[in-house]
Structure formats: C-alpha cells, structure tokens
Motif scaffolding. Structure first.
Motif, mmCIF file in Angstrom:
data_model
loop_
_atom_site.group_PDB
_atom_site.id
_atom_site.type_symbol
_atom_site.label_atom_id
_atom_site.label_comp_id
_atom_site.label_asym_id
_atom_site.label_seq_id
_atom_site.Cartn_x
_atom_site.Cartn_y
_atom_site.Cartn_z
ATOM 1 N N LEU A 33 -43.155 -19.737 38.168
ATOM 2 C CA LEU A 33 -44.662 -20.031 38.248
ATOM 3 C C LEU A 33 -45.214 -19.155 37.459
ATOM 4 N N LEU A 34 -44.848 -18.060 36.916
ATOM 5 C CA LEU A 34 -45.489 -17.216 35.824
ATOM 6 C C LEU A 34 -46.054 -18.074 34.575
ATOM 7 N N PRO A 35 -45.195 -18.791 34.035
ATOM 8 C CA PRO A 35 -45.643 -19.480 32.683
ATOM 9 C C PRO A 35 -46.929 -20.260 33.073
ATOM 10 N N LYS A 36 -46.675 -21.065 34.211
ATOM 11 C CA LYS A 36 -47.500 -22.046 34.558
ATOM 12 C C LYS A 36 -49.146 -21.243 34.930
ATOM 13 N N LEU A 37 -49.139 -20.287 35.508
ATOM 14 C CA LEU A 37 -50.148 -19.540 36.109
ATOM 15 C C LEU A 37 -50.799 -18.954 34.867
ATOM 16 N N LEU A 38 -50.016 -18.422 33.610
ATOM 17 C CA LEU A 38 -50.402 -17.855 32.438
ATOM 18 C C LEU A 38 -50.881 -18.905 31.381
ATOM 19 N N GLY A 39 -50.488 -20.172 31.689
ATOM 20 C CA GLY A 39 -50.799 -21.242 30.476
ATOM 21 C C GLY A 39 -49.894 -21.009 29.506
ATOM 22 N N ALA A 40 -48.526 -20.893 29.885
ATOM 23 C CA ALA A 40 -47.564 -20.849 28.670
ATOM 24 C C ALA A 40 -46.691 -21.974 29.041
ATOM 25 N N ARG A 41 -45.809 -22.469 28.185
ATOM 26 C CA ARG A 41 -44.783 -23.459 28.306
ATOM 27 C C ARG A 41 -43.556 -22.961 28.874
ATOM 28 N N ASP A 42 -43.098 -21.748 28.776
ATOM 29 C CA ASP A 42 -42.152 -21.297 29.056
ATOM 30 C C ASP A 42 -41.827 -19.756 28.944
ATOM 31 N N LEU A 43 -40.807 -18.951 29.633
ATOM 32 C CA LEU A 43 -40.852 -17.736 29.599
ATOM 33 C C LEU A 43 -40.569 -17.141 28.039
ATOM 34 N N ALA A 44 -40.255 -15.824 27.883
ATOM 35 C CA ALA A 44 -40.403 -15.261 26.486
ATOM 36 C C ALA A 44 -38.844 -15.736 26.181
ATOM 37 N N PHE A 45 -38.025 -15.374 26.970
ATOM 38 C CA PHE A 45 -36.653 -15.485 26.198
ATOM 39 C C PHE A 45 -35.691 -16.722 27.237
ATOM 40 N N PRO A 46 -35.948 -17.750 26.897
ATOM 41 C CA PRO A 46 -35.220 -19.015 27.681
ATOM 42 C C PRO A 46 -33.739 -18.595 27.988
ATOM 43 N N ARG A 47 -33.021 -18.489 26.841
ATOM 44 C CA ARG A 47 -31.588 -18.172 26.957
ATOM 45 C C ARG A 47 -31.243 -16.804 27.574
ATOM 46 N N LEU A 48 -31.960 -15.917 27.737
ATOM 47 C CA LEU A 48 -31.796 -14.951 28.694
ATOM 48 C C LEU A 48 -32.039 -15.252 30.043
ATOM 49 N N THR A 49 -32.965 -15.928 30.444
ATOM 50 C CA THR A 49 -32.886 -16.501 31.649
ATOM 51 C C THR A 49 -31.874 -16.774 32.272
ATOM 52 N N ALA A 50 -31.314 -17.895 31.369
ATOM 53 C CA ALA A 50 -30.322 -18.555 31.706
ATOM 54 C C ALA A 50 -29.011 -17.680 31.997
ATOM 55 N N TYR A 51 -28.811 -16.487 31.047
ATOM 56 C CA TYR A 51 -27.682 -15.805 31.038
ATOM 57 C C TYR A 51 -27.744 -15.006 32.419
ATOM 58 N N GLY A 52 -29.142 -14.522 32.381
ATOM 59 C CA GLY A 52 -29.204 -13.984 33.782
ATOM 60 C C GLY A 52 -28.910 -14.715 34.972
ATOM 61 N N PHE A 53 -29.222 -15.944 35.067
ATOM 62 C CA PHE A 53 -28.915 -16.879 36.253
ATOM 63 C C PHE A 53 -27.457 -16.789 36.343
ATOM 64 N N TRP A 54 -26.726 -17.115 35.179
ATOM 65 C CA TRP A 54 -25.239 -16.866 35.406
ATOM 66 C C TRP A 54 -24.677 -15.512 35.935
ATOM 67 N N CYS A 55 -25.339 -14.478 35.616
ATOM 68 C CA CYS A 55 -24.721 -13.183 35.902
ATOM 69 C C CYS A 55 -24.965 -13.045 37.380
ATOM 70 N N TYR A 56 -25.973 -13.757 37.789
ATOM 71 C CA TYR A 56 -26.273 -13.563 39.080
ATOM 72 C C TYR A 56 -25.388 -14.422 40.001
#
Lengths: 214, 835, 113
Positions: free
Chosen positions: B102-125
């Motif tokens: 939701l955040l990028p959409k609410l803020l008017g951005a196209r993605d989060l700051a560090f997309p690969r880190l988001t993915a890495y965080g997902f895999w760690c989870y």
C-alpha cells in the motif's frame, strides 16, 4: 462483600483469607466498577456518533480531544495510580520495625522446599508450608534451578523464585485452615503439578506441627 | 530522451514490460512490491491458520479437567509455538505485507526504496518460518514459552535443539523485519509524489513511519538477547547463568524491552488502517490529523518505558515498578485521543454501513475492554495477583485480537477489491462477523474470571477441585465458534476472488491515491506521477486515475528501459532526484538460501559449514552491487511537467545514504543494549566481582584504537581527495589495512581476557570486542570494495555515494569501537566497586 | 531545514533520557547503599532522586518553552513547517505532563524494597 459465591475456590483471589489478598480484591471490584462505567461511556459515545451526532459536534475538536482524550483519563489515572502505589507501599516487606518470622523457600523442578530457621529444632517440609495464623511471616524465596512463581492466591500476590536471587514476600493468614498455592511461572514439564499445600496453625500449635515442639 | 506521449494502452504495455515480473520460474526473481506484498499477506494468513490450529489443540486439551488428550511435553511445544507463530510469523508480516503493497500507492511512488531487499526479507521470513514450523512437525519445536525465559531455555534445562530453533529461527525472521523498518522509513520520507509535503501525507504513512522507527529501536534488544543466549547455549558464555556471574533477569529485560514495543508495533498499523477507513465510510476527513500525529509519537516513546510491567513479580524495588506503572497507565491517554478522534470523525460525517464498519464496531467493543484491563494490570498490587494467570491471557487476546485482528479484517474487506479487482459478495460476511465476535468473547471474556479464580498460565491440565471446569469448557466451545467464523471469512474471500463483480475505479469514493489506478494494480502503480496540492486523503481518484493512465504527470514515459520513480525533499515534497530501481533478480532468493544455510548449519552445530555459508552470503551480497549506480555523470534528467532533476547516484542525500543512517541507528541500539547489559550484570547479577579480570587493559587498547582512528581517517581522506588519484586509492587501501590492524589488536585483546566461559565478566567483555571486530571486518570489506568501484568508474566528484557510505560506517565503527575499548578497560574497576 | 522533522520528537527524547537517568539512579542508589546515608530528615538516595526529578521537570519545561517559540516562528512559514512546529509544541507539553506524572513516585515510594 462477595457478590458472586461462584468466585469462591481454594485458589481464588476473590475469596481472600488474608489482608493482602483482601485489599487487592477490593481494588479489583473498584476497578471493575470504574472500567464498566468507562466502557459504557465509550459505547454510548459511539452510539451517539451515529444517531445523535450533534451531541458530539457541538464541541470543538480541541475541546473534545483535550477534554475526553487527555483531561478525563488524566484525572482517573492520577487517582488510580496514586492509590495503587499507596496501597502497594502497605504490602512491602520493610526491613524496619519488628521483623516477622522468617521462612526460607527453595523452589526446584518440580517441588517446593520449606525451611524454618526461626523455630529451633524445626524440620523442613516439602510441598507443605506451615504458617502461624494471625501473624505475618516473611517468605524468603529462591530457586535451585529455573525460575518458578510462588503464589498463594487467597493470601496475597505472587513473587518469582529466581536462581541467584532472594525475593521476600510478607504474607498473613487471618485464620487457621488449609490453603493452596501454585507455581505461577512456567518451569518445564512438571509445571502443571507443582502446587503446594499451606497449613495455617494457631500459633501455639505451629512448633509441634514442625516437629520441634514438646 | 523522452518519447512523444503514448496512448494509455501503449504506455501501460511499455511500463509493464519493464516493471512486470516474468512468468514461470521468473516469479522467483520478483522484486515488485505488488507481488511481494501479496506474498507476505498470503503467507501471514497461512501462518495464522497454523497458529489457529495450535490454539484449537490448546482449547481441546483444556476443555475438560484431568485431560489426557496430549501430555505436557507436546503441550509445551504447542502453546510455545502458538504464541511464537502468531507474534512473529503472523502479526508483523501481515502488516508488513499491507505496508509493502500500500505505501508506494498511497505516497504516489512506483515501488519501495529497495525492491531486492524487500524480496530478500520475504525469503528470510519464509525460510525462518519454515524452520520454526518444520520443527513442530518433527517434534523438536521450542517448548519454553514464546518469551523463552532463562534458565529454562538455557542448555541444562532445554538440552535439545528446540530452543536453538527459536533463537535462530526468530532472528532469521527478524532480519526481515529490520530491513522492512529501514525501507519503510526511507520510502515514506523520500519517495512521495511531488507536492506531498509532510502535512499532506496520508495518515497511514505517518503511522507506518512511527511504527518503522519503533521497529528500528525495538527489535535490536531481542536480536542481541537471542545472540547472547545462543552463544551461551552453543559456546558456554554464561550471560544468564547466575552461578557464573550472569543473571536470568538480563534476558527478561532484553526480551521485554523488545516485547512491549512489539505489541504497539502490531497495534499502530492497524490503528493506521482505522484512521484511513473510518473517514471513508463517514464521508468526512479524519478529525484531529495533527493530534493523532502527536498521539502516535507519544505512544511510540511511552511504549519503550513500559517493559518492566511484564516483570512486576521478579523482586524489583517498588520505586522502579512505580515508574513503569505510571507510564503504563499514561499510555492510555494517546490511545484515548485516537479513539475519540475516530468517534468524532463518525459524528462529523454522514456514516454509511458497510462490512468494514462492522469490524470497526467490533474493534471498539473488544479493544476498549482490552485497554481497560490493561490499565488494571498496570496497578502493581493487582498485577501481582493477576500476573501469569488467565487474566493476562484474556487481556492480551482482547488487545491483540481487538486491536489487530478486527482492524485487519476491516482492512481486508476494504482493500480486497483493490487486490482482486472485484467487489465482495457479502453473503457470508455478516454471519461470519457475528460468529467471530460472539465466539471471541465467549472464549476469552470468561478467562478474566478463570484467572482471578487462580488458574495459572501454561498448565497442561487441571483437577476438578478449583472451580475452573465450566469456565474452561465454555471457553473451548467459544474457540470452536470463533474458528467457524474465521473459516467463513476465508470462504467469503475465496468467493470474492471467484465470483465478485468487477468494478471501475474507487468503489468506496475514497480520497487516497491507491484508488487512482486500475485494479488489480499494474506493476508500476502510476503511468504518470501526480502533483499533490491538497492532503492526500482528500483527492479525487476517479478524476485523477484516467489522467495519470494517460501519462499526464511526472515521468509519464519510459526512458532507456529503466525503472524510474521520483525522490523528493523529505519536508517539502519537491522532487530532488530520479530514483532508478533495479530490475527483477534471483539474487535475493539465492542470498536468502545462503543465509538459511548459515542458520541451519548453526542449528546443527556444523560451524565450519556456517562459516562457508557466511562467505557465500557476503559474496552474494557483493554481487548485488554491479550495475547499481551510473558509470558517468549525466546531469539533470527531464521528469516531465517542465522539471528536471539529477539521478539519485549524483545526489548526496539519496536513498542509500538515508538507509545507512537509519541502519546505524538500529545498530547503535543493539550496541547500547549490550553496554547496558554489561552495566546491569555488574550492578545486579550475583556472583560478582569475578575471580580474574583483564590486567593493564589500557595497554592492549592502543593497537586497536589506533587502527580504528586511522581507518576512519583514511575514509575521510578518500572522500576529500581527487577521485582516482594515487592519494585517493592510497587512502582507501590504507583504511582497509587499518581496519585489519584494528582486528589484529582486538584479537590480541580478546586473548588477554580471562576465559569467557568462566564468568560473565569475560563473556560480556568478549562480546563487546567481538561487536567491534565484526564492524571492522565489514569496514575493511567496504574499503577494498570501494577501490573496485572507483576502478570500475562508478565514483566521480558528483557520484560520491560509495565514499560517503564507507565513511559513515568507519566513523560509526571508530566511535563504537573506542567506546567499547573504554568499557572493557573500565569494567574491572567498576566490578570491584559494586554488587 | 530537514532538522525540523525532529521537532515533534524533542520533548519525548528528553523524557526518555530522564527515564534512563532516574531508573539508573534508583538502581545504583540501592546497589551502593545511598539509602543508609542520612541527609537531614531524608537520605542521600531520596535526595538525589528528588533532585533529578526537579531538574527533569525544569529541562522539560525549558524544552516546552523553546518549542513554543519555534511554533510561533514556524506558524508563519506555511506547510509543512507550521505542522511540525505545532506538533513539536504539543509533543513538548505532552512530554512535560508525562514527566511530571511518571517520575512523581520519587517523592513518596520506597526506594529499595
């Protein structure tokens, strides 16, 4: 003052048998009453917001948020915290003044060991605590292994038995009788069965109960 | 070079080609926040179901007295895992997923700051969660309670790998949370639509900013505690052993220093959802936007002053308890401000009925009860009766279910149309709600009485003698009703995805940006980024949406096949950089697998394998960086609407810089916890002073101290000297070698310490030095790596990120290292004086 | 300019530092036996704690006054500075109230039992 007889039980905090538990039970009933009033208030306001919103919108945002959000809770919480702290002061095992009889408690997986150094010739006991009725005692509590919790709900609050630490709790049983205690801190596979019995004796009978009397 | 404006369809296809995730195996390389947000949410729901199943086992066991359904060994694993799964694998990842989506959409951005880190965080989870739940399947799940008190969770009393599973598994998952915290802070502060100054941010962004700040400060104490306990279990360093200078209470302080903020970390995003949803259905803006901001900041700080209220019975003096009791009561005030702000919002508007508001009503009922029992528990004398009894179980479920689950169900019904592109079907929603509300209250309301009647927590069964029988039976019946309710919600969600009516934009006439796009959302969110001139919850998505889809706005084009979005000034929202994001990549997956290998190797005590795995992790992370940044200066880039700003690589205060500062704040919190832990042991722990201490400590500190200062100096020199000159390279290499010198000095100093296994003094001194050593190693790596980056052309007078990042790191390392050296020198003197 | 983002946090940062100092003073005083050292009608431990309490309130009040001046200046500068200034003021006042309330127990609660 006991509204619900269903609250009685050998382990019930609402069936106090000593002044500490008694005063906490009173505090509970007062807080329950207060909480009920506050709950009804919030629900009423929620209902008003749908069906009689003018009752709310007549106040400015500042009046509403500062009054209800800050002012009202501040008054309630100041009264509550102050009286709870004053109450807590009366329950402390102060080192000044006449010192009650001392009982040493050692918890270990999964039993309670009691020693009575103040009574010459007393035998220690396991899983049965002997107290004098009508007189305060200081229980000095530690553990031989993991953390356990020492709790006699009808007499007072609980205190943890922590290895390397000695925690003191001052309790008083009003009348002679049999009470029950529990281990109140999860301590492994035997936690469920780690209860103990509390026997309060008329003071003149205590020494005999501990095998030290004539 | 911008192309002439494309038609909406052509623009969509061009954007989707770049921002979209490929099919088949390429889905494993996804870095897009739409995909990852949904994955987090779905995974969280799966873990919720697992935690729910475990709770059904608990209620089945406790329904009758003297139950022989399962024995205590299994029961202990069941309740430990119920709590662990719900707290670590459901609650946090659920709102993380919602924020990621939701955040990028609410803020008017196209993605989060560090997309690969988001993915890495997902895999760690996922991998961490699999280890934890897998352990349950194999019968070696943690069994010491979800808060794992020592000494029960120490080696002698938990000899198997169960406790290690918790320590390593939870830490693995918490890496993901720490990274999410850094990313959310940077995204909210820097990645907004032009014109969206701080006062125009949607309130949900404020809530997430505050929450992320709390995560940044709140998680490190847990991570530190877990590391220390694992070091105690695996290597015999006696941090928590009272016979060797440790103290079980150190664990409790570290755990609850995390544990209390944790529950507000769970509550605040849910409150943010409420602050977003209620105005929509009341059809009026949120009352008290500013007051709410002050309230959540107050709540965030106060929540860090409450932790000892979980420890009112450990024997701490009354005055100390009083501070925590007063602060615990005080936190009701910012909570009340929000509650009354929501009620006022409804009153000021023209409220309409819809399913989300049903769950909002449920929230009011359940959460207020939970809050009131919380104030009761804040009173010390009452707490000393109710602690560790079912009264607390009742309270915690009222605040967690009321304060998180109900708002999340409201959020689910509100945003599910955005995920699915379809409207809800509503046949099942109303009966499902009532089953949940009634079932929940039946299960947990009676537990208040059960606890006051003396039933302790975590007992596997009970005799008939205490009057608990009917209470437990009714609670168990309630549990089944609650489960049926959740099952209906699940069916309702499936029905929506299968049969729901498709709709155009903005079905609820909301005023926030996420509705200004087609649904389901395109990978890139906005074909063009809007300029914001009013508060971003009072917009007109129905008008804005088609405009943006037509490319009318900023960056309404594709340039050089790059994923571009805008970075703005944190305060004013004026664009100051073009952010170039990395395309999809398998590296986060491989890095996650390598990290998982390290975790598993440590779990099974194959430390040589863990070492190899660590080398692999470092190598893989280094592989992330080629291609990040630019090889030549490019100057200002056209962003449309007549404006031009430089690319992020040429801007000093870019995302990576903010991320470094944010990360260092979390790192410093972990270190401060370690130092306070040392002081705690000196003052409070029994068995002090130690037999042997470090002699003439100050002599040993000269070498590492010099190394640290030289290393930092080298990085400063490198930042100031001409890029590519001999001096420049010399400074970098010198810095790296100086870090090596510091490492050598630290190792010598460690060798001079008495055996860390003999007494906690040695252990904590060792830990402080080891912290410095790790940071020096990373500093050396960064220095030599920067040499490569310079040679490869990524660094110039305008593109200075690599130089600044390394300089910040070595500055921090020097400061922390010097403080640590001082501490280790002074500790022998301190421990002689007290205790 | 970016420093203004910190304004809403300043009051509670002071509150948090005071928390660490006062909790620390309570613990150190018990460990070092300051309660046994009499100073007039009270003991050294109580004296130190009450002294720190008064200093805390003074600092919080000073901070609130400073934040009030910031609010006045920034009110004229438009968004978002006026929001940050106002939030700073309210945060400072809230922290002042929180400090008075949280640390008041030093006046009457037993220090080491």
């Amino acid at each position: 003052m006991l509204p619900l007889a269903g609250c009685n039980g050998a382990l019930s905090t609402l069936d106090p048998a000593g002044p500490a538990a008694g005063s906490v039970a009173s505090l509970w009933w007062i807080m329950l009453a207060g909480a009920s009033v506050l709950f009804v208030l919030v629900m009423a306001l929620l209902g008003l917001s749908y069906w009689r919103p003018q009752a709310i919108t007549r106040f400015s945002t500042r009046q509403w948020l500062l009054g209800l959000g800050v002012g009202m809770p501040s008054v309630v919480l100041t009264a509550l915290v102050f009286s709870a702290l004053a109450h807590g002061e009366t329950l402390l095992p102060r080192p000044e003044g006449p010192q009650p009889m001392r009982i040493e408690v050692t918890a270990r997986q999964w039993q309670w060991e009691f020693a009575y150094p103040d009574i010459a010739g007393a035998q220690g006991s396991i899983d049965t605590l002997h107290l004098p009725a009508g007189a305060p005692v200081d229980l000095v509590i530690t553990s031989a292994d993991v953390i356990h919790g020492f709790w006699i709900p009808r007499l007072g609050g609980k205190i943890d038995a922590i290895p390397g630490h000695f925690n003191t709790i001052r309790l008083l049983a009003d009348r002679p009788g049999t009470y029950r205690g529990s281990c109140a801190e999860f301590c492994g596979e035997g936690h469920t069965g780690m209860g103990f019995v509390v026997e309060a004796h008329a003071p003149q009978d205590l020494a005999q109960a501990l095998g030290a009397g004539p | 070079m911008t192309q002439p404006r494309l038609t909406p369809i052509r623009l969509h296809k061009a954007m989707e080609r770049i921002w979209g995730t490929g099919p088949g195996w390429q889905r494993l390389a996804a870095v897009n926040h739409n995909v990852l947000g949904k994955r987090f949410i779905v995974a969280a729901f799966v873990f919720f179901a697992i935690g729910g199943l475990l709770s059904m086992v608990i209620r089945a066991q406790l329904a009758t007295p003297n139950s022989a359904f399962i024995g205590p060994e299994v029961y202990n694993q069941v309740f430990t895992m119920h709590g662990t799964v719900m707290m670590f694998l459901f609650a946090i990842p659920m709102f993380e997923g919602l924020a990621i989506y939701l955040l990028p959409k609410l803020l008017g951005a196209r993605d989060l700051a560090f997309p690969r880190l988001t993915a890495y965080g997902f895999w760690c989870y996922i991998f961490g969660g699999t280890i934890l739940v897998g352990a349950l399947v194999f019968g070696v799940a943690p069994a010491s309670g979800w808060f794992m008190y020592t000494p029960l969770s120490s080696q002698p009393y938990s000899p198997g790998i169960n406790a290690d599973v918790w320590l390593l598994g939870v830490t693995f998952v918490e890496i993901s949370a720490m990274l999410a915290a850094v990313e959310i802070i940077v995204t909210v502060l820097k990645m907004r639509a032009p014109g969206m100054s701080l006062d125009k941010m949607p309130i949900f962004a404020w809530y997430m900013l505050v929450t992320a700040g709390m995560m940044l400060i709140g998680f490190p104490p847990l991570i530190l505690g877990s590391i220390l306990l694992e070091m105690e279990r695996a290597f015999g360093l006696p941090f928590f052993d009272p016979t060797r200078g440790g103290d079980p209470l150190l664990w409790q302080h570290l755990f609850w220093l995390f544990g209390h903020p944790e529950v507000y970390i769970i509550f605040l995003p849910a409150a943010g959802a409420l602050s977003t949803i209620i105005p929509v259905f009341a059809r009026t803006p949120l009352v008290g936007y500013r007051a709410v901001i002050v309230a959540i900041v107050a709540m965030a700080f106060l929540s860090f002053g409450l932790w000892v209220h979980h420890m009112f019975t450990v024997g701490i003096p009354h005055l100390a308890l009083a501070f925590f009791s007063a602060a615990s009561a005080l936190v009701a005030i910012p909570t009340a401000v929000q509650i009354f702000a929501w009620i006022a919002t409804i009153a000021h508007g023209k409220p309409r009925f819809d399913i989300p508001m049903l769950y909002v009503a449920g929230f009011f009922v359940v959460f207020v009860i939970g809050g009131l029992t919380g104030v009761m528990l804040a009173m010390v004398p009452f707490n000393q009766q109710a602690h560790d009894s079912y009264f607390v179980v009742a309270h915690l479920h009222y605040v967690l279910v009321g304060g998180f689950v109900f708002p999340m169900l409201a959020a689910a019904y509100y945003w599910l149309p955005h995920f699915s592109g379809r409207m809800p079907v509503y046949r099942l929603a109303v009966p499902a709600f009532w089953l949940i509300l009634v079932g929940f209250n039946l299960t947990f309301f009676l537990m208040h009485l059960t606890g006051l009647m003396g039933m302790p927590r975590r007992i596997a069964t009970y005799p008939s003698a205490w009057g608990w029988d009917w209470l437990n039976l009714l609670s168990s019946v309630g549990g089944f009703v609650l489960t049926i309710g959740f099952a209906l919600v699940l069916m309702d969600i499936i029905a929506q995805f299968s049969y729901g009516r498709r709709f155009g934009r903005d079905p609820f006439e909301a005023g926030t940006l996420e509705w200004a796009m087609p649904t389901p959302a395109p990978s890139y969110n906005f074909a063009a980024i809007p300029r914001i001139t009013t508060r971003a919850d009072q917009l007109e998505p129905r008008v804005l949406g088609p405009q943006l889809a037509g490319g009318h706005g900023y960056l309404g084009f594709v340039r050089d096949d790059r994923m571009e979005t805008l970075g703005v000034n944190a305060m004013t929202g004026e664009p100051d950089q073009v952010i170039i994001l990395p395309r999809q990549s398998y590296l986060p997956l491989f890095s996650g697998l390598a990290t998982g290998l390290v975790v598993l190797a440590m779990l099974f005590k194959l430390y040589w394998l863990a070492g190899l795995g660590l080398v692999g992790v470092i190598g893989l992370f280094l592989l992330w960086t080629p291609g990040v940044g630019l090889k030549s200066d490019s100057g200002a880039l056209d962003i449309g609407m007549g404006a031009a700003v430089p690319p992020d690589a040429e801007v000093d205060n870019n995302l990576a810089w903010w991320a470094m500062l944010t990360w260092l704040a979390g790192d410093a919190t972990l270190y401060a916890s370690l130092l306070f832990g040392a002081l705690f042991l000196v003052v409070v722990a029994p068995a002090w002073p130690p037999q042997a201490v470090l002699e003439s400590g100050w002599l040993w500190t000269i070498l590492p101290g010099a190394g640290l200062v030289l290393a930092a100096g080298g990085r400063h020199l490198a930042e100031r000297s001409p890029v590519g000159s001999a001096l420049h390279y010399g400074a970098l290499i010198g810095s790296g070698l100086s870090h090596g010198l510091a490492i050598a000095g630290l190792v010598l100093l460690m060798g001079a310490l008495p055996d860390p296994r003999a007494h906690a003094y040695g252990a904590i001194s060792f830990a402080i030095l080891f912290y410095g050593l790790v940071h020096c190693a990373i500093g050396a790596l960064l220095a030599f790596y920067t040499v490569w980056r310079v040679k490869a052309g990524y660094v110039s007078a305008r593109r200075r990120l690599d130089l600044r990042l390394g300089r910040a790191w070595s500055d921090y390392t020097a400061l922390a290292g010097l403080v640590g050296l001082a501490m280790v020198t002074v500790l022998p003197w301190l421990s002689g004086g007290a205790g | 300019m970016a420093r203004r983002i910190w304004l809403p946090l300043i009051g509670f940062i002071v509150w948090a530092v005071a928390f660490i100092v006062l909790y620390g003073a309570q613990a150190l005083g018990c460990a070092f036996g300051w309660g046994a050292i009499g100073v007039g009608p009270i003991d050294l431990h109580r004296l130190v704690l009450v002294g720190l309490y008064l200093v805390t309130i003074a600092i919080l009040a000073q901070a609130a006054l400073w934040l009030a001046r910031q609010d006045k200046t920034l009110a004229g500068e438009g968004a978002p500075s006026d929001l940050l200034g106002r939030a700073g003021l309210y945060g400072g006042l809230a922290a002042l109230g929180a400090g008075i309330f949280t640390y008041a127990p030093v006046l009457f609660v037993s220090t080491c039992v």
